[in-house]
Design a protein around this motif. Structure first.
Motif, PDB file in Angstrom:
ATOM      1  N   ARG A   8       9.290   4.087 -41.956  1.00 55.67           N
ATOM      2  CA  ARG A   8       8.131   3.738 -41.133  1.00 55.67           C
ATOM      3  C   ARG A   8       8.364   4.164 -39.685  1.00 55.67           C
ATOM      4  N   GLU A   9       9.543   3.834 -39.147  1.00 55.06           N
ATOM      5  CA  GLU A   9       9.830   4.159 -37.745  1.00 55.06           C
ATOM      6  C   GLU A   9       9.823   5.667 -37.521  1.00 55.06           C
ATOM      7  N   ALA A  10      10.323   6.433 -38.503  1.00 55.15           N
ATOM      8  CA  ALA A  10      10.351   7.887 -38.361  1.00 55.15           C
ATOM      9  C   ALA A  10       8.938   8.469 -38.384  1.00 55.15           C
ATOM     10  N   LEU A  11       8.090   7.964 -39.265  1.00 57.00           N
ATOM     11  CA  LEU A  11       6.714   8.463 -39.339  1.00 57.00           C
ATOM     12  C   LEU A  11       5.973   8.223 -38.031  1.00 57.00           C
ATOM     13  N   LEU A  12       6.171   7.049 -37.450  1.00 61.07           N
ATOM     14  CA  LEU A  12       5.498   6.736 -36.190  1.00 61.07           C
ATOM     15  C   LEU A  12       6.087   7.541 -35.033  1.00 61.07           C
ATOM     16  N   ALA A  13       7.414   7.700 -35.008  1.00 61.68           N
ATOM     17  CA  ALA A  13       8.060   8.425 -33.913  1.00 61.68           C
ATOM     18  C   ALA A  13       7.657   9.889 -33.903  1.00 61.68           C
ATOM     19  N   GLY A  23      -6.263  -1.674 -35.448  1.00 63.24           N
ATOM     20  CA  GLY A  23      -5.081  -2.214 -36.115  1.00 63.24           C
ATOM     21  C   GLY A  23      -4.727  -1.550 -37.430  1.00 63.24           C
ATOM     22  N   ARG A  24      -5.413  -0.484 -37.799  1.00 66.45           N
ATOM     23  CA  ARG A  24      -5.081   0.212 -39.038  1.00 66.45           C
ATOM     24  C   ARG A  24      -4.137   1.373 -38.744  1.00 66.45           C
ATOM     25  N   TYR A  25      -3.726   2.054 -39.804  1.00 63.10           N
ATOM     26  CA  TYR A  25      -2.896   3.242 -39.654  1.00 63.10           C
ATOM     27  C   TYR A  25      -3.582   4.424 -40.333  1.00 63.10           C
ATOM     28  N   GLU A  26      -3.447   5.599 -39.717  1.00 63.15           N
ATOM     29  CA  GLU A  26      -3.996   6.820 -40.289  1.00 63.15           C
ATOM     30  C   GLU A  26      -2.943   7.918 -40.223  1.00 63.15           C
ATOM     31  N   VAL A  27      -3.028   8.843 -41.173  1.00 60.34           N
ATOM     32  CA  VAL A  27      -2.141  10.003 -41.157  1.00 60.34           C
ATOM     33  C   VAL A  27      -2.757  11.062 -40.241  1.00 60.34           C
ATOM     34  N   SER A  28      -1.992  11.521 -39.264  1.00 61.67           N
ATOM     35  CA  SER A  28      -2.500  12.521 -38.319  1.00 61.67           C
ATOM     36  C   SER A  28      -2.581  13.897 -38.976  1.00 61.67           C
ATOM     37  N   GLU A  29      -3.177  14.851 -38.263  1.00 60.38           N
ATOM     38  CA  GLU A  29      -3.256  16.218 -38.779  1.00 60.38           C
ATOM     39  C   GLU A  29      -1.857  16.785 -39.003  1.00 60.38           C
ATOM     40  N   ARG A  30      -0.972  16.560 -38.050  1.00 61.10           N
ATOM     41  CA  ARG A  30       0.415  17.000 -38.213  1.00 61.10           C
ATOM     42  C   ARG A  30       1.056  16.320 -39.411  1.00 61.10           C
ATOM     43  N   GLY A  31       0.733  15.024 -39.580  1.00 58.77           N
ATOM     44  CA  GLY A  31       1.307  14.297 -40.701  1.00 58.77           C
ATOM     45  C   GLY A  31       0.821  14.816 -42.042  1.00 58.77           C
ATOM     46  N   ARG A  32      -0.464  15.170 -42.126  1.00 59.96           N
ATOM     47  CA  ARG A  32      -0.991  15.689 -43.391  1.00 59.96           C
ATOM     48  C   ARG A  32      -0.291  16.987 -43.781  1.00 59.96           C
ATOM     49  N   GLU A  33       0.004  17.816 -42.773  1.00 60.63           N
ATOM     50  CA  GLU A  33       0.714  19.062 -43.054  1.00 60.63           C
ATOM     51  C   GLU A  33       2.154  18.774 -43.490  1.00 60.63           C
ATOM     52  N   LEU A  35       3.448  16.024 -44.724  1.00 61.55           N
ATOM     53  CA  LEU A  35       3.587  15.173 -45.912  1.00 61.55           C
ATOM     54  C   LEU A  35       2.800  15.699 -47.103  1.00 61.55           C
ATOM     55  N   ALA A  36       2.296  16.908 -46.986  1.00 63.64           N
ATOM     56  CA  ALA A  36       1.472  17.455 -48.066  1.00 63.64           C
ATOM     57  C   ALA A  36       2.221  17.480 -49.390  1.00 63.64           C
ATOM     58  N   GLU A  37       3.516  17.783 -49.351  1.00 67.65           N
ATOM     59  CA  GLU A  37       4.298  17.877 -50.583  1.00 67.65           C
ATOM     60  C   GLU A  37       4.440  16.528 -51.270  1.00 67.65           C
ATOM     61  N   LEU A  38       4.355  15.456 -50.497  1.00 68.16           N
ATOM     62  CA  LEU A  38       4.534  14.119 -51.053  1.00 68.16           C
ATOM     63  C   LEU A  38       3.224  13.452 -51.433  1.00 68.16           C
ATOM     64  N   SER A  57      14.575  -8.759 -45.973  1.00 69.49           N
ATOM     65  CA  SER A  57      15.996  -8.570 -45.704  1.00 69.49           C
ATOM     66  C   SER A  57      16.217  -8.113 -44.268  1.00 69.49           C
ATOM     67  N   GLU A  58      15.386  -7.157 -43.831  1.00 72.95           N
ATOM     68  CA  GLU A  58      15.544  -6.588 -42.499  1.00 72.95           C
ATOM     69  C   GLU A  58      14.800  -7.369 -41.418  1.00 72.95           C
ATOM     70  N   ARG A  59      13.819  -8.187 -41.846  1.00 74.16           N
ATOM     71  CA  ARG A  59      12.960  -8.929 -40.911  1.00 74.16           C
ATOM     72  C   ARG A  59      12.172  -7.978 -39.998  1.00 74.16           C
ATOM     73  N   ARG A  60      11.893  -6.784 -40.508  1.00 73.40           N
ATOM     74  CA  ARG A  60      11.077  -5.813 -39.784  1.00 73.40           C
ATOM     75  C   ARG A  60      10.068  -5.200 -40.751  1.00 73.40           C
ATOM     76  N   ASP A  61       9.053  -4.541 -40.202  1.00 74.60           N
ATOM     77  CA  ASP A  61       7.983  -3.995 -41.033  1.00 74.60           C
ATOM     78  C   ASP A  61       8.375  -2.683 -41.692  1.00 74.60           C
ATOM     79  N   HIS A  62       7.881  -2.507 -42.921  1.00 72.90           N
ATOM     80  CA  HIS A  62       7.844  -1.196 -43.558  1.00 72.90           C
ATOM     81  C   HIS A  62       6.392  -0.943 -43.940  1.00 72.90           C
ATOM     82  N   PHE A  63       6.089   0.260 -44.389  1.00 75.45           N
ATOM     83  CA  PHE A  63       4.727   0.566 -44.790  1.00 75.45           C
ATOM     84  C   PHE A  63       4.509   0.159 -46.238  1.00 75.45           C
ATOM     85  N   ALA A  64       3.325  -0.396 -46.506  1.00 73.03           N
ATOM     86  CA  ALA A  64       2.908  -0.726 -47.860  1.00 73.03           C
ATOM     87  C   ALA A  64       1.506  -0.153 -48.068  1.00 73.03           C
ATOM     88  N   GLY A  65       1.006  -0.251 -49.279  1.00 72.79           N
ATOM     89  CA  GLY A  65      -0.323   0.265 -49.588  1.00 72.79           C
ATOM     90  C   GLY A  65      -0.258   1.435 -50.550  1.00 72.79           C
TER      91      GLY A  65
END
Length: 351
Positions: A8-13, A23-33, A35-38, A57-65
């Motif tokens: 999650r932290e890497a995707l946002l960074a 308050g939602r999350y969206e995949v950016s144009e760069r992200g679509r390119e 992450l296209a393989e995934l 366990s970590e007491r921090r957020d990860h992405f779900a959905g």
């Protein structure tokens, strides 16, 4: 958990995923390119595709959905990640009780789910006489299981029999019988054996709370609460102990102060009513339980500063079971157990 948080932290960074003002999350144009393989070419989802979820366990957020699940499956298929055969991973199955949530679960490509049927608790689930209204959604996404919850299984008032009859009637209204039917909580497991159902849901019995007298199932306590004695003093007749002066000595008494109070899970309701174990002997709690300290009448008991007082569990051959502690304060055993999460440090001891 750790990998999920780092992902999650890497995707946002990298700006591949961006937060929107609402308050939602969206995949950016760069992200679509990137992450296209995934991302499957036929991937479609409605509602929230990506959202935060706390990793316990970590007491921090990860992405779900749905989108996060699609990425995970793609990584596993490419052998970028391997599922650990022996791990702490838990598979959670949602319980759903209305057409809208069942439909959303199906559209999100969710897996197994269980149908919650309310037969009298009136807390959650589909009312037992309205289950037929879900027939279309159930045909489109059959539940793996169906269940109800007894509201008074610890009482001999006929309610278990009434609720079980309603449950059976509601199951007959389904297009087909789910693989698993379950209803019994801890007191119901003790009440009827053998069980007429496919699964059982022991809850508080796992922590050592049974029905008490007349129970057909012996349960052993797994939780205990201990504190060191930090003061020991003589109290003259007429002198009071603790806030509010709710207890006064009628004769010369010896009072010990234990370094634990209601912030550690010793409920205030136990003041002048509860007990502790000191030197393997039962001694009364006197005066109001304070935030950090609890006073005990140890007159005639061989104890000193540094000794241990037990407020729950075993000490030597003596025991203060959860049910007894709860009854002394007119509390539910559940209240006693959840109070142990407040502050007291935990130690896990092998049996």
């Amino acid at each position: 958990g750790e990998l999920g948080v780092q992902w999650r932290e890497a995707l946002l960074a990298r700006g591949w995923v961006v937060a929107t003002p609402d308050g939602r999350y969206e995949v950016s144009e760069r992200g679509r390119e990137a992450l296209a393989e995934l991302t499957p070419e036929d991937f479609k989802a409605t509602g929230r595709m990506l959202y935060d979820c706390v990793d316990w366990s970590e007491r921090r957020d990860h992405f779900a959905g749905p989108l996060a699940v699609a990425w995970l499956e793609a990584m596993v298929q490419r052998a970028w990640l391997q599922r650990a055969v022996e791990s702490r991973e838990l598979q959670l199955t949602p319980t759903l009780g209305d057409a809208r949530r069942v439909r959303q679960w199906r559209e999100a490509r969710g897996g197994h789910w269980h149908l919650a049927i309310d037969t009298g608790m009136n807390r959650a689930g589909c009312p037992w006489d309205r289950v037929g209204d879900l027939a279309d959604e159930v045909r489109a996404s059959p539940p793996e299981g169906a269940f109800t919850h007894f509201h008074s299984a610890d009482l001999d008032d006929g309610s278990v029999e009434r609720q079980q009859h309603r449950f059976l009637e509601s199951v007959r209204a389904l297009p087909e019988r789910p693989r698993f039917l379950h209803a019994e909580n801890s007191p119901a497991i003790e009440r009827q054996s053998p069980s007429p159902w496919d699964l059982a849901r022991p809850g508080v019995a796992l922590y050592g709370v049974g029905r008490g007298a007349g129970s057909v199932m012996a349960v052993e306590g797994v939780a205990s609460l201990h504190a060191r004695i930090v003061e020991r003093r003589s109290v003259a007749p007429g002198e009071s102990v603790s806030y509010g002066a709710t207890w006064r000595a009628t004769e010369d008494r010896v009072i010990a102060t234990a370094a634990a109070g209601y912030a550690d899970g010793i409920r205030r309701a136990l003041g002048n009513r509860g007990s502790a174990l000191v030197g393997g002997r039962r001694v009364p709690i006197v005066g109001a339980v304070t935030m950090d300290m609890t006073m005990l009448d140890v007159t005639g008991v061989d104890c000193d500063v540094g000794d241990v007082a037990t407020f729950l569990g075993r000490q030597g051959g003596a025991e203060l079971p959860i049910a007894e502690v709860a009854a002394a304060g007119e509390l539910s055993p559940y209240e006693v157990l959840v109070g142990l999460r407040l502050r007291a440090p935990r130690r896990y001891v092998e049996s």
